[in-house]
Design an enzyme around this catalytic site. Structure first.
Site, PDB file in Angstrom:
ATOM      1  N   ASN A   1       4.614   5.272   5.995  1.00  0.00           N
ATOM      2  CA  ASN A   1       3.299   5.316   6.640  1.00  0.00           C
ATOM      3  C   ASN A   1       3.546   5.184   8.135  1.00  0.00           C
ATOM      4  O   ASN A   1       3.847   4.102   8.621  1.00  0.00           O
ATOM      5  CB  ASN A   1       2.436   4.167   6.115  1.00  0.00           C
ATOM      6  CG  ASN A   1       1.130   4.036   6.876  1.00  0.00           C
ATOM      7  OD1 ASN A   1       0.772   4.913   7.668  1.00  0.00           O
ATOM      8  ND2 ASN A   1       0.414   2.935   6.651  1.00  0.00           N
ATOM      9  N   TRP A   2       3.426   6.310   8.842  1.00  0.00           N
ATOM     10  CA  TRP A   2       3.752   6.313  10.278  1.00  0.00           C
ATOM     11  C   TRP A   2       2.658   5.647  11.106  1.00  0.00           C
ATOM     12  O   TRP A   2       2.829   5.448  12.309  1.00  0.00           O
ATOM     13  CB  TRP A   2       3.967   7.746  10.770  1.00  0.00           C
ATOM     14  CG  TRP A   2       5.161   8.434  10.169  1.00  0.00           C
ATOM     15  CD1 TRP A   2       5.974   7.984   9.155  1.00  0.00           C
ATOM     16  CD2 TRP A   2       5.685   9.714  10.559  1.00  0.00           C
ATOM     17  NE1 TRP A   2       6.959   8.897   8.886  1.00  0.00           N
ATOM     18  CE2 TRP A   2       6.809   9.978   9.737  1.00  0.00           C
ATOM     19  CE3 TRP A   2       5.310  10.662  11.509  1.00  0.00           C
ATOM     20  CZ2 TRP A   2       7.560  11.151   9.847  1.00  0.00           C
ATOM     21  CZ3 TRP A   2       6.052  11.825  11.621  1.00  0.00           C
ATOM     22  CH2 TRP A   2       7.175  12.065  10.797  1.00  0.00           C
ATOM     23  N   LYS A   3       1.515   5.373  10.494  1.00  0.00           N
ATOM     24  CA  LYS A   3       0.369   4.803  11.221  1.00  0.00           C
ATOM     25  C   LYS A   3       0.088   5.673  12.458  1.00  0.00           C
ATOM     26  O   LYS A   3       0.243   6.894  12.385  1.00  0.00           O
ATOM     27  CB  LYS A   3       0.623   3.337  11.557  1.00  0.00           C
ATOM     28  CG  LYS A   3       1.005   2.548  10.283  1.00  0.00           C
ATOM     29  CD  LYS A   3       0.988   1.069  10.444  1.00  0.00           C
ATOM     30  CE  LYS A   3       1.386   0.406   9.132  1.00  0.00           C
ATOM     31  NZ  LYS A   3       1.333  -1.044   9.152  1.00  0.00           N
TER      32      LYS A   3
ATOM     33  N   HIS B   1      -5.982   1.260   3.130  1.00  0.00           N
ATOM     34  CA  HIS B   1      -4.961   0.424   3.781  1.00  0.00           C
ATOM     35  C   HIS B   1      -5.636  -0.793   4.407  1.00  0.00           C
ATOM     36  O   HIS B   1      -6.772  -0.707   4.884  1.00  0.00           O
ATOM     37  CB  HIS B   1      -4.233   1.247   4.847  1.00  0.00           C
ATOM     38  CG  HIS B   1      -3.025   0.548   5.373  1.00  0.00           C
ATOM     39  ND1 HIS B   1      -3.106  -0.420   6.350  1.00  0.00           N
ATOM     40  CD2 HIS B   1      -1.712   0.635   5.032  1.00  0.00           C
ATOM     41  CE1 HIS B   1      -1.880  -0.890   6.591  1.00  0.00           C
ATOM     42  NE2 HIS B   1      -1.026  -0.261   5.807  1.00  0.00           N
TER      43      HIS B   1
ATOM     44  N   GLU C   1      -5.373  -2.092   7.178  1.00  0.00           N
ATOM     45  CA  GLU C   1      -5.853  -1.878   8.555  1.00  0.00           C
ATOM     46  C   GLU C   1      -7.192  -1.155   8.554  1.00  0.00           C
ATOM     47  O   GLU C   1      -8.020  -1.368   9.447  1.00  0.00           O
ATOM     48  CB  GLU C   1      -4.780  -1.112   9.346  1.00  0.00           C
ATOM     49  CG  GLU C   1      -3.587  -2.025   9.652  1.00  0.00           C
ATOM     50  CD  GLU C   1      -2.251  -1.326   9.717  1.00  0.00           C
ATOM     51  OE1 GLU C   1      -2.200  -0.099   9.851  1.00  0.00           O
ATOM     52  OE2 GLU C   1      -1.224  -2.038   9.620  1.00  0.00           O
TER      53      GLU C   1
ATOM     54  N   GLU D   1       0.240  -4.583  -0.763  1.00  0.00           N
ATOM     55  CA  GLU D   1       0.669  -4.926   0.593  1.00  0.00           C
ATOM     56  C   GLU D   1       0.014  -6.232   1.012  1.00  0.00           C
ATOM     57  O   GLU D   1      -1.139  -6.224   1.486  1.00  0.00           O
ATOM     58  CB  GLU D   1       0.279  -3.822   1.577  1.00  0.00           C
ATOM     59  CG  GLU D   1       0.873  -2.464   1.258  1.00  0.00           C
ATOM     60  CD  GLU D   1       0.971  -1.581   2.503  1.00  0.00           C
ATOM     61  OE1 GLU D   1       2.088  -1.138   2.800  1.00  0.00           O
ATOM     62  OE2 GLU D   1      -0.044  -1.363   3.173  1.00  0.00           O
TER      63      GLU D   1
ATOM     64  N   GLY E   1       4.051  -5.811   9.214  1.00  0.00           N
ATOM     65  CA  GLY E   1       4.425  -5.788  10.624  1.00  0.00           C
ATOM     66  C   GLY E   1       4.837  -7.135  11.184  1.00  0.00           C
ATOM     67  O   GLY E   1       4.935  -7.309  12.390  1.00  0.00           O
TER      68      GLY E   1
ATOM     69  N   SER F   1       6.825  -5.196   5.689  1.00  0.00           N
ATOM     70  CA  SER F   1       8.138  -5.522   6.249  1.00  0.00           C
ATOM     71  C   SER F   1       9.293  -5.150   5.323  1.00  0.00           C
ATOM     72  O   SER F   1      10.280  -5.885   5.231  1.00  0.00           O
ATOM     73  CB  SER F   1       8.202  -7.003   6.656  1.00  0.00           C
ATOM     74  OG  SER F   1       7.270  -7.271   7.689  1.00  0.00           O
TER      75      SER F   1
ATOM     76  N   GLY G   1       6.126   0.834   6.799  1.00  0.00           N
ATOM     77  CA  GLY G   1       5.553   1.112   8.108  1.00  0.00           C
ATOM     78  C   GLY G   1       6.654   1.277   9.144  1.00  0.00           C
ATOM     79  O   GLY G   1       7.292   2.318   9.243  1.00  0.00           O
ATOM     80  N   GLY G   2       6.903   0.229   9.913  1.00  0.00           N
ATOM     81  CA  GLY G   2       7.813   0.287  11.058  1.00  0.00           C
ATOM     82  C   GLY G   2       9.159   0.941  10.761  1.00  0.00           C
ATOM     83  O   GLY G   2       9.637   1.777  11.536  1.00  0.00           O
TER      84      GLY G   2
HETATM   85  P1  13P Z   1       5.458  -2.624   7.962  1.00  0.00           P
HETATM   86  O1  13P Z   1       6.532  -2.004   7.082  1.00  0.00           O
HETATM   87  O2  13P Z   1       5.595  -2.244   9.391  1.00  0.00           O
HETATM   88  O3  13P Z   1       5.323  -4.093   7.710  1.00  0.00           O
HETATM   89  O4  13P Z   1       4.062  -1.945   7.488  1.00  0.00           O
HETATM   90  C1  13P Z   1       3.738  -1.938   6.146  1.00  0.00           C
HETATM   91  C2  13P Z   1       2.553  -1.083   5.950  1.00  0.00           C
HETATM   92  O5  13P Z   1       1.452  -1.415   6.358  1.00  0.00           O
HETATM   93  C3  13P Z   1       2.741   0.202   5.254  1.00  0.00           C
HETATM   94  O6  13P Z   1       1.530   0.782   4.894  1.00  0.00           O
END
Ligand code: 13P
Length: 250
Positions: free
Chosen positions: A9-11, A95, A97, A167, A173, A213, A234-235
């Site tokens: 997930n590149w956000k 998600h 967010e 999640e 993050g 993470s 994510g990251g």
């Molecule tokens: P991180 O891997 O950066 O913690 O993000 C997880 C995430 O929200 C994937 O959708």
């Protein structure tokens, strides 16, 4: 029995040139996968450029959100059929967010899940508790409530095309991953709830990803858990070497 799904997930990261470089690195490396699926979910603005590059590779394309209608006066929104036309096969829904910053509710996510399936997209339905809920012993009940609300009215056959992503919000993050045992406990509870919503054979077929993470140095022990069937990253999905190592979990 379940084929692991490793998804990035590149956000809200990367323009076209950076996105092209990343998928070229991924698709050049990930040519030998036979036992797992790989997915990238870039921002909407990159989908049209990346789709032709991923066509015929082992890496599938998905979006991070969508509207539940197929057309209409919904300024700024993107319809499921538009994503399908561009070559998306998955869409992330609900998600944390989006729940936190855009007020998405289980009811809205449920409408989107029905619309995604009706348009041939596999929804990745995200659930997870916030820190205060975990600290007060409510993690399971929060997640079960989100599942029931987000998946309401889906048939067993439809549920087989749904992916669940657990999640925990406090792990996103932050570098603060759930322990493999804590994650496994929630995943097992999720699978039990999926069985209650359908039947055991259906629940046993559904992919349940962990997210929060996930990194090259913790993916192996997470993926070793019996009910963790993949990762939503994510990251670490923004760096080719890290995401490739995650995809190649042992
Ligand atoms: P991180 O891997 O950066 O913690 O993000 C997880 C995430 O929200 C994937 O959708």
């Amino acid at each position: 029995m379940r084929r692991p799904l490793l998804a990035g997930n590149w956000k809200m990261h990367y323009g076209v040139s950076e996105g092209v470089a990343l998928v070229e690195a991924l698709s050049a490396d990930l040519t030998d996968l036979t036992d797992r699926d790989v997915l990238v979910c870039p921002p909407f603005t990159l989908l049209g450029s990346l789709a032709p590059l991923l066509d015929g590779t082992a890496v599938a394309l998905g979006a991070q959100n969508m509207h539940y209608e197929t057309k209409g006066a919904f300024t700024g929104e993107i319809a499921p059929n538009m994503l399908k036309e561009l070559g998306c096969s998955y869409v992330i829904l609900g998600h944390s967010e989006r729940r936190q910053y855009f007020g998405e509710t289980d009811e809205l996510i449920n409408r989107k899940a029905h619309a995604a399936l009706a348009n041939g997209l596999k929804p990745i339905v995200c659930v997870g508790e916030v820190k205060a809920e975990r600290d007060s012993g409510q993690a399971e009940s929060v997640v079960v409530g989100q599942l029931r609300g987000s998946l309401a009215g889906l048939s067993a056959e439809q549920l087989r095309s749904v992916v669940i992503a657990y999640e925990p919000v406090w792990a996103i993050g932050t570098g603060d991953t759930a322990t493999p045992a804590d994650a496994q406990a929630i995943h097992a509870r999720i699978r039990a709830e999926l069985a209650a919503l359908s039947d055991q054979a259906t629940a046993d077929a559904i992919i349940i990803q962990y997210g929060g993470s996930v990194k090259p140095d913790n993916v192996d022990e997470l993926m070793a858990q019996p009910d963790i069937d993949g990762a939503l990253v994510g990251g670490a999905s923004l760096k080719a070497a890290d995401f490739i190592r995650i995809v190649r979990f042992k």
